[in-house]
Design an enzyme around this catalytic site. Structure first.
Site, PDB file in Angstrom:
ATOM      1  N   HIS A   1      -0.438  -0.482 -10.254  1.00  0.00           N
ATOM      2  CA  HIS A   1      -1.238  -1.335  -9.361  1.00  0.00           C
ATOM      3  C   HIS A   1      -1.666  -2.621 -10.071  1.00  0.00           C
ATOM      4  CE1 HIS A   1      -3.781  -1.204  -5.466  1.00  0.00           C
ATOM      5  NE2 HIS A   1      -3.552  -2.444  -5.828  1.00  0.00           N
TER       6      HIS A   1
ATOM      7  N   ARG B   1       0.856  -1.179   0.000  1.00  0.00           N
ATOM      8  CA  ARG B   1       0.000   0.000   0.000  1.00  0.00           C
ATOM      9  C   ARG B   1       0.896   1.234   0.000  1.00  0.00           C
ATOM     10  NH1 ARG B   1      -3.616  -2.408  -1.825  1.00  0.00           N
ATOM     11  NH2 ARG B   1      -5.645  -2.909  -0.896  1.00  0.00           N
TER      12      ARG B   1
END
Lengths: 311, 311
Positions: free
Chosen positions: A274, A226
């Site tokens: 991502h 993250r």
């Protein structure tokens, strides 16, 4: 009695999930009704993406559980209207497997010094073989489903792997450390660091000026976890000083990463959009069906979130 | 009685090997004399690099065996003056391990589509995750020490692996094929092909226009084996037609690859300078010491070359 399931996620997800979910629910022997529109007071379970339009859970008066489609729950855990059990996705076949592939691939890419041959000028024949994996210590922060699987895969290839987690863990052939003193020990001398921690208040900026200084000089940072795990200014400073030789980042505080972000232009940063891993409809649908079966049978749910810990 | 060992390889090799060889020979309980200069008629064993000055073995009248430092023996096997047993290097800890890392890394690099993020323009955020390894069939030509180890590693990560070898082999969870019909079956539909065959008359140009046409359209070719396994003109044609989407080549007919070679400039070819793997002095020295111990005890040697098969 029919179990009513609301699929609350963007439209393109429904296109991908409708068939595998229908199949998995039938295979689990459940009598269900599933769809993207349903009277809130009739809903038993919500299959959920935090980006969904559903942000107020108050009208769902008979809701039994929310089953997140994503591994990360940081965008939903703070929702005060959500009072029923929340499960994060643990998709071993899809999400975990994809992460193992991405992490193993990028660790080997840096270990082998591949970029030199992929981007460098033609005609340069400089024979220099890298050390073998046994001489390249790798540290993984986070030993949940993803971190553990990556630790095992890297150990299987030959890397000495140290793992760190909040609470004590034991994994065969992996040096497992925990707590604050364990963190310093895990980072000290690491040549490659992989971040696979959940995003919580306790993990924010865990890689900062102080912790980056513990790494082996010229270490590589890989973040498929993250964005907020990294203090971005500290990482950029460490890249410029040579303390960190390269960072491969898949997640960011703001996504998509804004076009003016210094990470894009930095010569020693690789930005990936991502893609390290994602839930795969086929296997994720089986996990969701299994959780609904468990919920109906009064059995413990897979991936149940601990609200206090934050994941 | 003292066993006399001539180290016949370039000077820099002696610098790297003297200490580990001395240690390994002592650890094997052998009474030896080893050096780079020795009266030929006194020599019992030669530790050998095919690039060495020793090309005529006739003066070595009491020679018991030649122990090659390299895995490939194609540059020495045709030497008519060499009549004693010849061993190729089987260095599991160094050479094999290094090859497993290189092959696994480059297979994952292509599987994950890493180059796009390593070389592409900044600011492009295109979210598209690759398939998982289970959906990416990999074929390895050659199931010797190197091919077998790579097949197992790739299978361990999740790739469906097909292996092909001249003679029948059996490896758990690997589809093993052999012979001419087996070759066509192994190549048909493969998305990534790894070449780890020895260089013999039978394997020359094994990847040619005909065999390349069997691959999945857009397949990737990875060659850490030997340059002559590939018909270069056919590979370049397949790259230009799109039948092959990328080739990562570590070995070539002429090395270093000449600066004008079309492989250097081709946008879909990665040239690596014969770094996929190399013998590592520490572990290789132990293999050499073990072979001399075996030779003195009349036991079978490790890596004994079959002159008829050519490897």
């Amino acid at each position: 009695m029919t179990v009513n399931i609301l699929f609350a996620a963007p439209k393109e997800d429904w296109a991908a999930y409708e068939a595998p979910l229908t199949e998995a629910l039938a295979a689990a022997g459940l009598d269900t009704e599933i769809g993207t529109e349903m009277a809130p007071e009739a809903v038993d379970y919500i299959v959920y993406a935090p980006s969904s339009e559903v942000q107020d859970f108050t009208p769902f008066t008979r809701l039994k559980a929310v089953l997140n489609l994503w591994a990360g729950v940081e965008q939903v855990i703070g929702n005060a209207t959500l009072t029923v059990p929340l499960c994060r996705m643990i998709d071993e076949e899809g999400l975990t497997q994809g992460m193992v592939e991405w992490v193993t691939g990028h660790v080997l890419r840096h270990h082998l010094g591949m970029d030199k041959h992929i981007v460098n000028p033609d005609g340069v024949w400089e024979h220099e073989a890298p050390p073998i994996a046994a001489d390249r210590p790798v540290t993984i922060l986070g030993l949940g489903a993803l971190g553990k699987a990556c630790a095992r895969a890297l150990r299987g290839i030959g890397f000495p792997v140290t793992g760190w987690s909040r609470s004590p863990k034991q994994i065969a052939n992996i040096q497992c450390l925990h707590g604050d003193t364990g963190l310093a020990q895990a980072l000290r001398g690491a040549q490659i660091v992989v971040l696979l921690l959940p995003e919580t208040r306790a993990t924010e900026n865990i890689l900062n000026a102080q912790s980056l200084a513990l790494l082996h000089r010229g270490a590589v940072v890989i973040n498929p976890g993250r964005g907020p795990l990294i203090d971005d200014a500290a990482l950029l400073a460490a890249l410029d000083s040579g303390q960190v030789s390269h960072a491969t980042l898949d997640v960011f505080r703001v996504e998509p990463l804004p076009s003016g972000d210094p990470y894009w232009a930095h010569p020693r940063v690789t930005v990936t959009p991502h893609v390290a891993s994602e839930t795969r409809p086929g296997s994720a649908a089986r996990v969701i069906a299994e959780n609904i079966r468990r919920g109906e049978a009064g059995m413990p749910l897979i991936g149940l979130v601990d609200r206090l810990a934050g994941y």
